[in-house]
Design an enzyme around this catalytic site. Structure first.
Site, PDB file in Angstrom:
ATOM      1  CE1 TYR A  94      -3.991  -1.620  -0.045  1.00 19.48           C
ATOM      2  CE2 TYR A  94      -2.924  -2.988   2.349  1.00 19.48           C
ATOM      3  CZ  TYR A  94      -4.099  -2.377   1.420  1.00 19.48           C
ATOM      4  OH  TYR A  94      -4.947  -4.093   1.205  1.00 19.48           O
ATOM      5  CG  HIS A  96      -3.306   4.637   1.247  1.00 16.93           C
ATOM      6  ND1 HIS A  96      -4.358   4.535   0.841  1.00 16.93           N
ATOM      7  CD2 HIS A  96      -3.168   3.700   1.835  1.00 16.93           C
ATOM      8  CE1 HIS A  96      -4.648   4.109   0.905  1.00 16.93           C
ATOM      9  NE2 HIS A  96      -4.030   3.168   1.998  1.00 16.93           N
TER      10      HIS A  96
END
Length: 373
Positions: A94, A96
């Site tokens: 991840y 982001h």
């Protein structure tokens, strides 16, 4: 390919990029896997268990980043980890990036190939590598909200489901997507008065078909947002624009007008949050108060239930790990347009349109840069 699995170092992050079953599968396919010592402690898996299935246990993250061709993580690399990334190394985790210019700058400078779980798509729509964690976070959001509505934790002292003769709490859920749907499951089960707000008529229709009269659905307008947020005991922020910073639906003025002791759980905080007064918090210090409203904005909520989260995440990431390791990142990305959507940074270039737009970078088409790689 040599795959590296470092121990997660973000505050109170206990998940691990590859569970033993995933490591075993990778080894079965002819790959080598290095696992940093104690990486599995948070999910109750020892170094011995990893070693018994053929993983090489290493003492430091430096060795992982120095040797691995593919690094598989859970959360975005922290500053010290970013400093160890090598040019041409593949990072799968991840990211982001949209609300995180510092991380983006470091990844661009590293020359690494950075593939983000949260922007990988599928032929059936949606974000399949984000969905399992959105399900976990949506369910946890109601637990966290109920806990913080208790008076000793800063809340107004209301039981989410009420009791016979006493009204339940009004729960307002912003977004009828994966987070919103799973938050609704728990809120309805606890007996709350649930209101779900979305601007997508199809999402509202699907929500109605699934939950019927057990919830109330509202089309999102400024008037509806203001009215329901101000009346709410608990607000769950579950909005998402893939890859982009979350829209600020709840203004500071709306927060100021909310009930003292009301609670906001901003699940969208990974993408900057959907409330103007939101700022990232950690499991160590999960809440703060603005205008007498409790804000819970933990940026890695699923890390609080690492066993459930790790195995749910591995179920969807493993096929892509095997593809990247088996074909090499270039062929894997060229052959799979859905996985290619996950490519955010490629050797100094931003290949995710929303990230480039939000942070002011020149956008480079992923397929084009791979074709000339």
């Amino acid at each position: 390919m040599l795959i590296g699995v470092p121990k997660e170092i973000k505050n109170h992050e206990y998940r691990v990029g590859m569970a033993p079953a995933s490591v075993r599968e990778a080894i079965k396919h002819g790959h080598q896997v290095m696992v940093e010592t104690k990486a599995g402690d948070g999910i109750g898996v020892s170094d011995v268990e990893y070693a018994q299935i053929g993983a090489q246990i290493v003492d430091t993250p430096e060795e992982i980043f120095a040797r691995a061709e593919l690094v598989v993580k859970v959360k975005e690399p922290q500053a010290g980890e970013r400093a160890m990334l090598r040019e041409g190394q593949v990072l799968f985790t991840y990211l982001h990036l949209a609300p995180d210019p510092e991380q983006t700058e470091d990844l661009v400078a590293s020359g690494a190939i950075c593939i983000a779980y949260e922007t990988v798509t599928s032929p059936h729509g949606g974000l399949p590598l984000l969905a399992p964690m959105s399900k976990v976070a949506g369910r946890m959001a109601i637990q966290a909200g109920a806990y913080n509505l208790e008076h000793p934790h800063g809340g107004l002292g209301i039981l989410l489901g009420g009791v016979p003769g006493v009204d339940p709490a009004k729960v307002v859920i912003l977004g009828a997507g994966v987070v919103g749907t799973h938050a609704t499951h728990i809120a309805v089960g606890m007996g709350a008065d649930v209101w779900v707000i979305d601007r997508n008529p199809d999402a509202i229709e699907a929500h109605w078909k699934q939950f019927g009269r057990s919830t109330n659905t509202v089309f999102s307008t400024q008037d509806a947002l203001e009215r329901h947020v101000i009346e709410a005991d608990l607000v769950i922020g579950g909005v998402l624009i893939p890859g982009a910073e979350a829209p600020k639906l709840v203004t500071a003025e709306m927060v100021k007008a909310m009930k003292p002791g009301a609670v906001i759980v901003d699940v969208a905080i990974d993408q900057g949050g959907c409330c103007e007064t939101s700022k990232p918090t950690t499991h160590a210090e999960p809440t703060y108060i603005v205008d007498d409203v409790v804000h819970y904005c933990v940026a890695n909520m699923p890390g609080g239930v690492p066993r459930t989260s790790t195995y749910a995440l591995n179920n969807v990431t493993l096929p892509h790990v095997l593809a990247l390791a088996g074909k090499g990142y270039r062929e894997a990305l060229m052959q799979d347009r859905w996985l290619r959507d996950g490519l955010n940074v490629h050797k100094g270039k931003i290949t995710q349109r929303e990230v480039a737009h939000d942070l002011g970078y020149e956008y480079a088409d992923a397929e084009e840069v791979l074709r000339h790689d």
